[in-house]
Design a protein around this motif. Sequence first.
Motif, PDB file in Angstrom:
ATOM      1  N   ASN A 101       0.795  -1.342   0.046  1.00  0.00           N
ATOM      2  CA  ASN A 101       0.104  -0.050   0.046  1.00  0.00           C
ATOM      3  C   ASN A 101       0.911   1.275  -0.078  1.00  0.00           C
ATOM      4  O   ASN A 101       0.342   2.300  -0.056  1.00  0.00           O
ATOM      5  N   GLY A 262      -3.308   4.913   2.422  1.00  0.00           N
ATOM      6  CA  GLY A 262      -3.178   3.739   3.107  1.00  0.00           C
ATOM      7  C   GLY A 262      -3.735   2.472   2.768  1.00  0.00           C
ATOM      8  O   GLY A 262      -3.335   1.438   3.225  1.00  0.00           O
ATOM      9  N   SER A 263      -4.532   2.372   1.786  1.00  0.00           N
ATOM     10  CA  SER A 263      -5.262   1.163   1.269  1.00  0.00           C
ATOM     11  C   SER A 263      -5.087   1.261  -0.240  1.00  0.00           C
ATOM     12  O   SER A 263      -6.086   0.531  -1.066  1.00  0.00           O
TER      13      SER A 263
ATOM     14  N   VAL B  69     -10.554   5.408   8.162  1.00  0.00           N
ATOM     15  CA  VAL B  69      -9.751   4.327   7.670  1.00  0.00           C
ATOM     16  C   VAL B  69      -9.644   4.423   6.274  1.00  0.00           C
ATOM     17  O   VAL B  69      -8.720   3.787   5.737  1.00  0.00           O
ATOM     18  N   ARG B  70     -10.370   5.330   5.694  1.00  0.00           N
ATOM     19  CA  ARG B  70     -10.038   5.828   4.272  1.00  0.00           C
ATOM     20  C   ARG B  70      -8.734   6.637   4.221  1.00  0.00           C
ATOM     21  O   ARG B  70      -8.380   6.969   2.855  1.00  0.00           O
ATOM     22  N   ASP B 290      -2.587  -0.933   5.834  1.00  0.00           N
ATOM     23  CA  ASP B 290      -3.848  -0.815   5.129  1.00  0.00           C
ATOM     24  C   ASP B 290      -5.115  -1.001   6.305  1.00  0.00           C
ATOM     25  O   ASP B 290      -5.347  -2.203   6.674  1.00  0.00           O
ATOM     26  N   LYS B 291      -5.529   0.108   6.735  1.00  0.00           N
ATOM     27  CA  LYS B 291      -6.589   0.183   7.809  1.00  0.00           C
ATOM     28  C   LYS B 291      -7.675  -0.411   7.314  1.00  0.00           C
ATOM     29  O   LYS B 291      -8.713  -0.976   7.889  1.00  0.00           O
ATOM     30  N   ILE B 292      -8.382  -0.280   6.081  1.00  0.00           N
ATOM     31  CA  ILE B 292      -9.582  -0.887   5.528  1.00  0.00           C
ATOM     32  C   ILE B 292      -9.474  -2.404   5.723  1.00  0.00           C
ATOM     33  O   ILE B 292     -10.428  -2.961   5.930  1.00  0.00           O
ATOM     34  N   ASN B 293      -8.429  -2.989   5.429  1.00  0.00           N
ATOM     35  CA  ASN B 293      -8.251  -4.410   5.476  1.00  0.00           C
ATOM     36  C   ASN B 293      -8.133  -4.842   6.863  1.00  0.00           C
ATOM     37  O   ASN B 293      -8.833  -5.677   7.153  1.00  0.00           O
ATOM     38  N   ARG B 296     -11.873  -4.822   7.793  1.00  0.00           N
ATOM     39  CA  ARG B 296     -12.475  -6.240   7.405  1.00  0.00           C
ATOM     40  C   ARG B 296     -12.280  -7.046   8.249  1.00  0.00           C
ATOM     41  O   ARG B 296     -13.134  -8.038   8.752  1.00  0.00           O
TER      42      ARG B 296
END
Lengths: 425, 425
Positions: A101, A262-263, B69-70, B290-293, B296
């Motif tokens: 990322n 970050g993603s 988180v985005r 990766d905060k979105i992951n 999840r």
Amino acid sequence: MKAYSEMSKEELLKEKKSLEEAYKEYQKRGLKLNMARGKPSLEQVNLSLEMLTDVNPDTDMIVEDNVDVRNYGVIDGIYGAKQVIASMAKSEADHVIVFGNSSLNVMFDTVARGMIEGIQGNAPWYDCKDRKWLCPVPGYDRHFAITEHFGFEMINIPMNEDGPDMDMVEDLVSKDPSIKGIWCVPKYSNPGGVVYSEEVVKRFANLSPAAPDFRIFWDNAYAIHDLYEEVHLPDIFGYAITKGKQDMIFEFVSTSKVSFPGSGIAGIIASDNNLNEIRKSMAVQTIGHDKINQLRHAIFFANGAKLRAHMKKHADIIRPKFEVVEKVLGEELQHLDVGHFGVPKGGYFITYTTQPGCATRVVQLAKEAGMVLTGAGAPFPYKKDPEDSTIRIAPTYPTLEEIKVAAELFALCVRLATAEKFLEK
Amino acid sequence: MKAYSEMSKEELLKEKKSLEEAYKEYQKRGLKLNMARGKPSLEQVNLSLEMLTDVNPDTDMIVEDNVDVRNYGVIDGIYGAKQVIASMAKSEADHVIVFGNSSLNVMFDTVARGMIEGIQGNAPWYDCKDRKWLCPVPGYDRHFAITEHFGFEMINIPMNEDGPDMDMVEDLVSKDPSIKGIWCVPKYSNPGGVVYSEEVVKRFANLSPAAPDFRIFWDNAYAIHDLYEEVHLPDIFGYAITKGKQDMIFEFVSTSKVSFPGSGIAGIIASDNNLNEIRKSMAVQTIGHDKINQLRHAIFFANGAKLRAHMKKHADIIRPKFEVVEKVLGEELQHLDVGHFGVPKGGYFITYTTQPGCATRVVQLAKEAGMVLTGAGAPFPYKKDPEDSTIRIAPTYPTLEEIKVAAELFALCVRLATAEKFLEK
């Protein structure tokens, strides 16, 4: 109003008093402004929200050549993600490795590889005790943090309007084999917003460094981040290949400011020799990066085809923010001889250059009135701005309303700091 | 049938001829079997498919303490993800840093940090020219690849049924300050399936290494990967803390074989001193993972609460695969004195130990009949099995039907290779 440089002491004292009164009014407002963060706004990250749900687990899991994105495998990225990265850099998928990322992490790892393994059969940089790195200034603080971390002596290279001072770069790298690299943000440089000219890019591509393992770290962070028309960055690899010098260049891009900071996904573009060396090392470091997230990007950006349209939406959101800052600073400051600023055609920053010795004071005044600015000195190695005159303004994250207030307060702080400085003389 | 060791030459020749005929029949079948891949099956990865769509972009983007988180931010992981990792390791979220998708990458980076920066104020390992690393064998080939990559001399430590030979470990680390670490897979070791005993874990926690920067790399890769009842791994940190030795341990876990290999999350569990040192270095390396992951995983596993139920589903899928291998090998080989195998209670592998000097031949015979096995020697540093007797069998990925055929073919190859070997004598 007169330029400050033409004011008498009495006029300056009067001006300062008036500014101080205005400043106190700002302090009373209890503002909480932040112009330090080079990050996309909420509206921008929401442009990519569909990406989070438009991968269909029932039908999309098997990609090119029977790769199952749910399982182990594919060290250097699925083809669709390579196409996204290649499209950003106007390259070809075959010249790309896709990572996780963070392009910063890729740069860090690339320097770390040089440190421990050495590049293309040369001695590890760790063994070069007086290792050095060239740093065009003002530049990106996180670049400088990496080379400081790995013990490089950092040498400032002045930035001109068309890129770094190439006479100085050519002279230094041709003489000193302990110079191992240079940081470049060739399009919309952080923070100056400079786009390297054809001439500068050609001279980079044709460098003849004393160190065979000298590398240009071409951080194309704002490759497609135009605010207006698309601005063309000359193709450094195209020129380098004609001279057989393509191994000298590592290009980095990421979708951090395209999809999600970050993603996103990050990539390197490099010569076959360099890519092969990196793959060999990567095979020890990991089994592979996140292919499902690579697939999200491949689908959402139609393997890169939809990138430009997407970036126009970003531009529409942040262009007014840049323009309001430019308008306020132009109206409030341009006639006063207190400094100057660039009008970038893309990227994430506006740089304001104060009279020498005023930047730290401006940042302090802003802070005491409720506005966070990037620390003075941050855009320089060791955080030392020799002139104490460079301030990085980041207008993308706050709302348009906040930015207008912030720009007005900023102008006031510049005026006050300059009046104080002139009165010292 | 008699044990091979008790057969006369004539009996062995007759046996060999009969085996060769059976082997030729297998060759005619055009099999394409692969028992080399320690990866989850399709059915297993599909257990987590909902994770890909159950994050709601409209409602779930803001988590603890107003973290979006985005966007950029949060260097060491969102709290929910720390809880998932902590739950796997029976630790606390405050002792966790969450990284990207690969615990192997975290281990690589941890060794790289030791190499360049040094650990807790000690000299960089790069400067220790005769640096060494202890490697319990058989072990995980990718561990050994990392320490080989970084130039460590690797020392084999024999594995017993309750863990590594601790007399040897204690003796070596107490005398030699150039020994900087040891690889451990303490629960369901790769490939032997050994669970370290209370006694062994206690002795690890109480090591008194000559090197102040000696570190135990506690790769708890199969922490919750029980095939039957939950097997308890003694808590190394609990013991170490009573002796003030908690800085000696880095524990690694990942969800690669829980959610998705390549798209999971990885974490480190360590002391405050070590976590603080890692965070400092991470802040130069990346802006964050990766905060979105991470989100999840936090949502799907209810911050860790749903992990055990999820792992029971994995166990239900792969348990029959282990059992069919064990049944076939038991029926076909146990009475012949041709080798032996462990019956693991979890993890991803079964290890078959042949008579000395037969493993390479078994792998070759399998290959020539259409079955890929992990290379003989792979579970040893430098790929050298001193006895040429260890074969790693990975039964999770193929279908149950394939595995039955594979186990039968494997048994035949072991018999044939052993008959050949005995006839050489």
